[in-house]
Design an enzyme around this catalytic site. Structure first.
Site, PDB file in Angstrom:
ATOM      1  N   GLY A  26       0.807  -1.208   0.000  1.00 12.87           N
ATOM      2  CA  GLY A  26       0.000   0.000   0.000  1.00 12.87           C
ATOM      3  C   GLY A  26       0.840   1.258   0.000  1.00 12.87           C
ATOM      4  O   GLY A  26       0.560   2.211  -0.721  1.00 12.87           O
ATOM      5  N   MET A  80       5.004   2.926   1.735  1.00 12.65           N
ATOM      6  CA  MET A  80       6.245   2.689   2.469  1.00 12.65           C
ATOM      7  C   MET A  80       6.709   3.988   3.102  1.00 12.65           C
ATOM      8  O   MET A  80       6.817   5.012   2.433  1.00 12.65           O
ATOM      9  CB  MET A  80       7.322   2.124   1.526  1.00 12.65           C
ATOM     10  CG  MET A  80       8.686   1.941   2.178  1.00 12.65           C
ATOM     11  SD  MET A  80       8.609   0.867   3.620  1.00 12.65           S
ATOM     12  CE  MET A  80       9.938   1.547   4.601  1.00 12.65           C
ATOM     13  N   GLU A  81       7.037   3.926   4.400  1.00 12.46           N
ATOM     14  CA  GLU A  81       7.242   5.114   5.225  1.00 12.46           C
ATOM     15  C   GLU A  81       8.628   5.722   5.172  1.00 12.46           C
ATOM     16  O   GLU A  81       9.063   6.370   6.137  1.00 12.46           O
ATOM     17  CB  GLU A  81       6.926   4.767   6.691  1.00 12.46           C
ATOM     18  CG  GLU A  81       7.886   3.762   7.345  1.00 12.46           C
ATOM     19  CD  GLU A  81       7.448   2.319   7.255  1.00 12.46           C
ATOM     20  OE1 GLU A  81       7.932   1.490   8.047  1.00 12.46           O
ATOM     21  OE2 GLU A  81       6.609   2.006   6.374  1.00 12.46           O
ATOM     22  N   ASN A  82       9.362   5.572   4.077  1.00  9.71           N
ATOM     23  CA  ASN A  82      10.695   6.167   3.986  1.00  9.71           C
ATOM     24  C   ASN A  82      10.683   7.577   4.592  1.00  9.71           C
ATOM     25  O   ASN A  82       9.818   8.389   4.265  1.00  9.71           O
ATOM     26  CB  ASN A  82      11.141   6.268   2.520  1.00  9.71           C
ATOM     27  CG  ASN A  82      10.834   5.024   1.735  1.00  9.71           C
ATOM     28  OD1 ASN A  82      11.324   3.943   2.024  1.00  9.71           O
ATOM     29  ND2 ASN A  82      10.003   5.176   0.714  1.00  9.71           N
ATOM     30  N   HIS A 137      -1.371   6.362   8.487  1.00  3.93           N
ATOM     31  CA  HIS A 137      -0.499   5.250   8.880  1.00  3.93           C
ATOM     32  C   HIS A 137       0.967   5.585   8.620  1.00  3.93           C
ATOM     33  O   HIS A 137       1.825   5.435   9.502  1.00  3.93           O
ATOM     34  CB  HIS A 137      -0.915   3.999   8.106  1.00  3.93           C
ATOM     35  CG  HIS A 137      -0.140   2.761   8.440  1.00  3.93           C
ATOM     36  ND1 HIS A 137      -0.670   1.745   9.206  1.00  3.93           N
ATOM     37  CD2 HIS A 137       1.124   2.365   8.121  1.00  3.93           C
ATOM     38  CE1 HIS A 137       0.232   0.786   9.334  1.00  3.93           C
ATOM     39  NE2 HIS A 137       1.329   1.145   8.671  1.00  3.93           N
ATOM     40  N   GLU A 138       1.245   6.048   7.414  1.00  4.77           N
ATOM     41  CA  GLU A 138       2.646   6.302   7.054  1.00  4.77           C
ATOM     42  C   GLU A 138       3.225   7.498   7.811  1.00  4.77           C
ATOM     43  O   GLU A 138       4.408   7.506   8.164  1.00  4.77           O
ATOM     44  CB  GLU A 138       2.764   6.516   5.541  1.00  4.77           C
ATOM     45  CG  GLU A 138       2.246   5.369   4.690  1.00  4.77           C
ATOM     46  CD  GLU A 138       2.804   4.011   5.091  1.00  4.77           C
ATOM     47  OE1 GLU A 138       3.983   3.941   5.492  1.00  4.77           O
ATOM     48  OE2 GLU A 138       2.057   3.016   5.016  1.00  4.77           O
ATOM     49  N   GLU A 151       4.413  -1.461  13.123  1.00  6.57           N
ATOM     50  CA  GLU A 151       3.176  -1.601  12.361  1.00  6.57           C
ATOM     51  C   GLU A 151       1.925  -1.595  13.240  1.00  6.57           C
ATOM     52  O   GLU A 151       0.892  -1.063  12.843  1.00  6.57           O
ATOM     53  CB  GLU A 151       3.224  -2.880  11.513  1.00  6.57           C
ATOM     54  CG  GLU A 151       4.363  -2.904  10.505  1.00  6.57           C
ATOM     55  CD  GLU A 151       4.314  -1.749   9.507  1.00  6.57           C
ATOM     56  OE1 GLU A 151       3.283  -1.047   9.434  1.00  6.57           O
ATOM     57  OE2 GLU A 151       5.311  -1.554   8.798  1.00  6.57           O
TER      58      GLU A 151
END
Length: 909
Positions: free
Chosen positions: A309, A311-313, A345-346, A368
């Site tokens: 979905g 990615m939290e880079n 979320h991210e 998470e």
């Protein structure tokens, strides 16, 4: 001369960014030191801890024409044990030059240093003939080259088509959990945090993005270099860089953080909602965590090819297009909620995961689970109209469903290999982690919970933490110390803290029962005079029990820590509802006449219970039916009241169970059951986009099921709307909430199916394309279903990222379930090559294609296939999950089919 060359090389590498436009030729001097007598010095999957990276200086030059790149990395190291070896990660990289410089920039050898590789462990080792001394700093310099990856991990190729039909290439990264090592040599474990200074060389026609702000320097007529400022300390999996030609919109938060949303130029108009949401949510988190976002900018980028979905880079979050882009013309209310939740979320990860990172992947739930739960806290506060709290129950229901299987696992579980680590990103880490945190928050109160996580973030800021650290930071002594340090402690907040301390139990003991044990507790309750008898199984948990009775509106609390216990409720109490609003992660079985009392209550006055309690009762009853603890007629009697239900959440829950029954019996072709399944609230639905998000979701679900059941008014309305859409040359705008239902009816005819496929290829809205894809997969023509599978595998018309969804959609179609399963068996090796073992896509394919199997013959066939790929897939937990699901279905039919038939014959639904 060679010595001089190495000194110059060291100096050039230390000047960041690297000034030399061409890497030096390693064959220009003496040959590298002989490796013949050397063997790889390390045998474990995890790296030795005596070499610690401090700062990476990474220079990359990707070529989007040849789809390859070259790079150099200079890593500042601290040595903590005398050694001749530097062992780090490198996977599929060609390291063409290696040398080590001391802290005075002097090379330790007059030749290129030997590099040994351990492909199975994805490691490389550089040998230094001179000992690297404990306590000293050194610089490891490596030149390397590689091709852009074809899949969805590492530094990989993506592409998109413009509205004029031109294909454009971009390169993007996805490193979590173990793929940074495929992009550049690094210490690719979360505890090896370091600073990163990154430079990217590119054509002036492109844009380069990375974690930090950039300064661009023109090198010559055809090449520019983007020099990004040094990052904060972070783990390698959070590093990110992109080379693309995207456009963006930007806005600045109240605290001065520049937020930008990037997308392909033709989709820029779909970025505005995400920008507003990101700004609002980032500001919320800064206030909630009482810690400023530590970077000067935050980019959000819609990547055309993306497996998960998002990615939290850190500072450069990447998204699947459906998770970031919102088109009011084609997106449903649920689509808007989804985009908002994913952004929430991210952004939560920028604190939980980025600022404080789990020490090892066994505790990925610290990332998470928290991010999943913070979605609900943040969206409820910032977008109350989305009613996100209605969906928290579904999160916990999904966790309970899997946690009830023998193949479940504890939230915190051992994981070593990359495949095992990938499998940790599952329902247990995300959903169960969130639900256990919700239970803890309800137990501790909102203020104490919030204060505890702020202490946790401050204590481990820019560092790593373990599961135990979260509980230790909330011990009574720690909380007392925190209160003493508060300079402006408001009396009401302090009283909350002290109240908590006075009743505080050992959080470690309590929470370890939830984090280190698998399974969901079952609490059986029974009335005995004035007391409520309690019994828990199958293990022993510390359960924060809540209950409500008809004699008082208050919520009563009791901590259940023993196998059996009892509480006083009073002789006058008529009914007891345990686990109020499902604040706790446990099932409740009402022994004796308990279920009959609650069923009668719902029939007489269902509003005496909250909508969450009503929803929880429905879920509980059917979950216990599946477990063989409650007869199905009891559960079906319970939902008989739904004809009077007006709230969407319990209606959706009851509908979901009825639809699941229908799907199962439809597969095995039992017409006397499928023809009798009718839902009375269908006829009251309108074909529009009006109402709240929950009301709109109910409309979509009900109309979809009605048409699938061949409900005549639904079929006629859908056919009429599809004909009008078709006659308009696909230009008529349908209400977004009913679009998928209308398309599904139209897809049953050849002309409609082909028109939808043609529209799919031209649409610029990915959410719209998803609805079309679902409709195409509903066809009763197996030749068309096979064509869809082929298009997904081929990867041009239907992107490879959507292949797993196509397979699962086809498998849900009774005409396609065996077709999809056969396709998976035939193309297993190709699927693994495209998606990697352990990935979400592989899990989705395995579960999705077997989820409705319900015979011993099907179970045997699945087991035989899994045995045939044992060497390749022996580590996959999901295979046991699939077989457990089939066994559960077999038992369900054996126990309940006759009762279900009789119940439906009575025309109750």
């Amino acid at each position: 001369m060679v010595w001089v060359r190495l000194v110059v090389l060291g100096l050039l590498s230390l000047a960041i960014p690297l000034q030399a436009s061409e890497p030096p030729n390693p064959t220009a001097g003496p040959p590298p030191l002989d490796t013949g007598s050397l063997s790889f010095p390390w045998s474990r999957l995890r790296l030795p801890g005596y070499i610690v990276p401090l700062h990476y200086h990474l220079v990359l030059h990707p070529n989007l024409t040849t789809l390859s790149y070259t790079g150099t990395v200079r890593i500042e190291l601290r040595v903590e044990n005398n050694t001749n070896w530097v062992v780090l990660h490198s996977n599929r990289l060609r390291i063409t030059w290696a040398t080590v410089l001391d802290q005075n920039l002097a090379p330790l050898s007059d030749r290129a240093l030997p590099v040994l590789h351990h492909p199975t462990h994805e490691q490389a080792a550089v040998f230094s003939p001179k000992i690297l001394s404990c306590g000293q700093k050194y610089f490891l310099f490596l030149e390397f080259e590689a091709e852009l990856e074809e899949g969805f991990y590492g530094f990989y190729k993506s592409s998109y088509r413009t509205s004029s039909g031109e294909t454009r290439i971009l390169a993007s990264t996805h490193f979590e959990p173990t793929s940074a090592r495929t992009a550049f040599p690094c210490f690719d474990e979360p505890s090896f945090k370091a600073n990163y200074t990154i430079s990217i060389r590119r054509s002036p026609a492109h844009t380069a993005l990375s974690n930090m702000p950039v300064k661009t320097v023109v090198l010559d007529d055809v090449l520019v270099e983007d020099r990004f400022t040094a990052s904060v300390r972070m783990s390698s999996y959070l590093v990110a860089f992109i080379v693309c030609d995207f456009s963006s919109v930007s806005e600045t938060t109240a605290s001065g953080v520049k937020v930008s949303v990037y997308a392909a130029p033709d989709k820029l108009q779909q970025t505005h909602y995400a920008l507003k949401a990101a700004v609002k949510l980032l500001e919320f988190y800064e206030e909630y965590f009482n810690i400023n976002y530590p970077l000067p900018k935050q980019d959000l980028v819609a990547i055309p090819d993306f497996q998960s979905g998002a990615m939290e880079n850190w500072g450069l979050i990447t998204f699947r297009e459906t998770s970031l882009l919102y088109d009011p013309a084609t997106s449903t209310g649920s689509d808007r909620l989804w985009v908002t939740k994913v952004i929430a979320h991210e952004l939560a990860h920028q604190w939980f995961g980025n600022l404080v990172t789990m020490e090892w992947w066994n505790d990925i739930w610290l990332n998470e689970g928290f991010a999943n739960y913070m979605e609900y806290i943040s969206v409820e506060a910032t977008y109350p109209e989305l009613q996100v709290e209605d969906y928290l129950l579904n999160t916990c229901f999904a966790a309970i469903s899997q946690d009830s299987l023998n193949s479940s696992r504890p939230i915190s579980s051992a994981a070593e290999s990359p495949t095992q680590i990938k499998e940790m990103f599952d329902t247990m880490s995300y959903n169960k982690g969130a639900c256990v945190l919700h239970m803890l928050r309800q137990y501790m109160t909102d203020k104490v919970f919030q204060s505890g996580i702020v202490r946790y973030l401050r204590r481990y800021i820019y560092g790593n933490a373990r599961n135990q650290d979260l509980w230790d930071i909330n011990t009574p002594s720690t909380v007392h110390l925190h209160i003493k340090k508060m300079t402006n402690c408001l009396s009401n907040i302090c009283s909350i803290f002290m109240c908590f301390l006075n009743s505080h139990l050992d959080l470690t003991t309590m929470m370890n029962t939830w984090i280190l044990q698998k399974g969901v507790p079952l609490v059986t309750v029974a009335r005995q005079g004035s007391r409520l008898l309690l019994k828990q199984e199958r293990y022993l948990w510390h359960i924060p029990l809540t209950y409500r009775t008809d004699s008082s509106p208050s919520i009563h609390r009791h901590l259940l820590t023993t196998p059996t216990d009892s509480v006083e409720v009073g002789e006058e109490v008529g009914w007891v509802k345990v686990n109020v609003d499902m604040a706790g992660y446990y099932l409740v079985h009402y022994d004796g006449s308990g279920w009959d009392v609650l069923t009668q209550l719902l029939k007489d006055n269902h509003t005496a219970l909250s909508y969450m309690d009503r929803t929880h009762l429905i879920h509980n009853a059917f979950q216990l039916t599946t477990a063989g603890r409650l007869s199905i007629n009891k559960a079906l009697d319970l939902i008989g009241y739904l004809q009077s239900e007006s709230h969407t959440v319990p209606l959706l829950e009851g509908l979901a169970h009825l639809e699941a029954f229908y799907r199962m019996v439809e597969r095995i072709d039992i017409p006397d059951i499928t023809q009798n399944l009718r839902v009375g609230v269908i006829d009251g639905q309108t074909w529009s986009d009006k109402g709240s998000v929950s009301e709109r979701r109910l409309r979509s679900e009900l109309l979809s099921l009605a048409c699938h059941l061949e409900h005549r008014p639904c079929m006629e309305q859908a056919k009429h709307r599809f004909t009008r859409w078709l006659d308009s040359n696909s230009t008529l705008r349908l209400p977004a909430d009913v679009t998928e239902t209308v398309y599904s009816i139209g897809a049953q005819e050849d002309r409609g199916w082909e028109a939808l496929l043609n529209t799919y290829t031209r649409s610029l809205s990915e959410t719209h394309k998803d609805k079309i894809l679902s409709a195409l997969a509903s066809s009763q023509d197996t030749n068309k279903l096979h064509r869809l599978l082929e298009l997904g595998l081929e990867g041009h018309v239907i992107r490879t990222q959507d292949l797993d969804s196509v397979i699962v959609m086809v498998a849900r179609n009774p005409r396609g379930h065996h077709l999809a399963w056969s396709y998976v068996q035939k193309h297993w090796s190709t699927l693994v090559e495209k998606f990697q073992l352990g990935s979400f896509s592989i899990r989705n394919i395995i579960i999705g294609t077997t989820a409705q199997f319900s015979s011993t013959e099907e179970l045997s066939e699945v087991r035989v296939f899994f045995e045939s790929i044992r060497k390749q897939g022996s580590q996959l937990r999901v295979m046991q999950v699939a077989m457990d699901n089939i066994q559960k279905n077999i038992l369900w039919l054996q126990r309940n089919l006759g009762t279900l038939r009789s119940w439906l014959d009575q025309g109750i639904v």
